[in-house]
Scaffold this active site. Sequence first.
Site, PDB file in Angstrom:
ATOM      1  N   ALA A  75       0.849  -1.195   0.000  1.00  0.00           N
ATOM      2  CA  ALA A  75       0.000   0.000   0.000  1.00  0.00           C
ATOM      3  C   ALA A  75       0.881   1.240   0.000  1.00  0.00           C
ATOM      4  CB  ALA A  75      -0.906   0.017   1.231  1.00  0.00           C
ATOM      5  N   LYS A  76       0.322   2.374  -0.287  1.00  0.00           N
ATOM      6  CA  LYS A  76       1.032   3.659  -0.158  1.00  0.00           C
ATOM      7  C   LYS A  76      -0.027   4.750  -0.124  1.00  0.00           C
ATOM      8  CE  LYS A  76       5.494   4.759  -0.433  1.00  0.00           C
ATOM      9  NZ  LYS A  76       6.496   3.967   0.238  1.00  0.00           N
ATOM     10  N   GLY A  77       0.284   5.834   0.551  1.00  0.00           N
ATOM     11  CA  GLY A  77      -0.672   6.926   0.597  1.00  0.00           C
ATOM     12  C   GLY A  77       0.007   8.229   0.909  1.00  0.00           C
TER      13      GLY A  77
END
Length: 424
Positions: free
Chosen positions: A113-115
């Site tokens: 994931a990444k944000g």
Amino acid sequence: MANQSPDIETEPESALETALRQLSAAAAHVDTDPGVIERLRHPTRVVEVSVPLERDDGNVEVFTGYRAQHDDVRGPYKGGLRYHPEVTAEECVGLSMWMTWKCAVMDLPFGGAKGGVVVNPKDLSRDEKERLTRRFAEEIRDTIGPKSDIPAPDMGTDAQTMAWFMDAYSMQEGETTPGVVTGKPPVIGGSYGREEAPGRSVAIVAREAIDYYDKNIEETTVAVQGFGSVGANAARALDDWGANVVAVSDVNGAAYDTTGLDTHAVPSHEEQPEAVMTYDAPNTLTNEEILELDVDVLVPAAIGNVITADNAGDVLADIVVEGANGPTTSTADAILEEMGVPVIPDILANAGGVTVSYFEWLQDINRRQWSRERVNEELESQMLSAWDDVRAEVEARDLSWRDAAYVVALGRVGAAKDARGLWP
Ligand code: NAD
């Protein structure tokens, strides 16, 4: 064996283009169902939120935040949150795919994931950063969780940001939930050794590569570009293990001593920002020159896209170990391969960060803190095991280290998808 065709027009590519190209390259070597590969070309979801912030002067501004979740077949999504003006949904998707491969190559039970928030953190006061973080945590609260998606620090965020994030999440959930983020201060469930881990893993992998290519670490010369969290910890560990670290740099240039630097005396970015040149070295170099130094091991550990089509042909190092994320463009990668210079890829070399994040999560859910010694021992064994897995693919299939790392990762993710099947 190069999978990229040198194409100067297209370099550097975006994180998403790189991730998709690497997936296709690895798929050519792995016997994985094409339907699985097709699924892996798309993230599970990308959540976009509005994050309103009351500025210190009373005005209200609204920022955009994202959380991209690529794949969770092997376990909860895992990846950083960055505060940067150039964060985009597409970049988050690309970086979330990298996290899937990084976790898989390390055999961690996590997906990618990444944000982040589209904001320049330098424009925020400390109070504004705290309010933004708490509101962002609330806006993505339904998307994340200690069993589903566990954020961590990244560009523009740090241990304090994670502490605010964890507190905001815990207040709303009604219970203290340290396992919702990693990279926290140890006093609230962070892990000892987490900060040093990416640099330490770079050093461990460099040490193994030195041995693999029949060099003696005591007679090995090393140059490290970037003297921040990754570069300084890698340089100091290699120095402690007997290597001759002859050059290190920050954004202003490099300190250079052919007899070896005292790396503990050179100020790291954290100790004194951009002060490498204050070290009393007999010689100095530019950041271009450090990449072209005639050393055994070159560790680019500052920023991405520094070894390009323009300078790859001038690299004189025998081995490149990627400390930064994406320091070598795909064109440069092909040139180095042609020259016979092995490049140990970022997804293996700097994966100590996410590995100790996994240890932190284990400590949090068990409500038990490990000593720094235990963290470092477990990191060492996890790195050696990943190194062995990638080395086996290099030898068995005559692949570059990068392709071999992706083959290991895709093999694991593909097998898990195969075993679980497609629902419904
Ligand atoms: P940092 O901010 O602690 O240090 C960066 C260093 O690079 C500083 O010494 C800075 O002066 C130098 N630098 C910046 N721009 C430069 C330039 N143009 N030329 C030469 N030097 C320059 O950063 P960090 O946390 O060490 O991260 C470095 C790289 O490693 C980044 O690519 C990052 O994404 C990657 N990385 C970091 C972690 C982590 O947890 N810290 C984990 C994995 C990968």
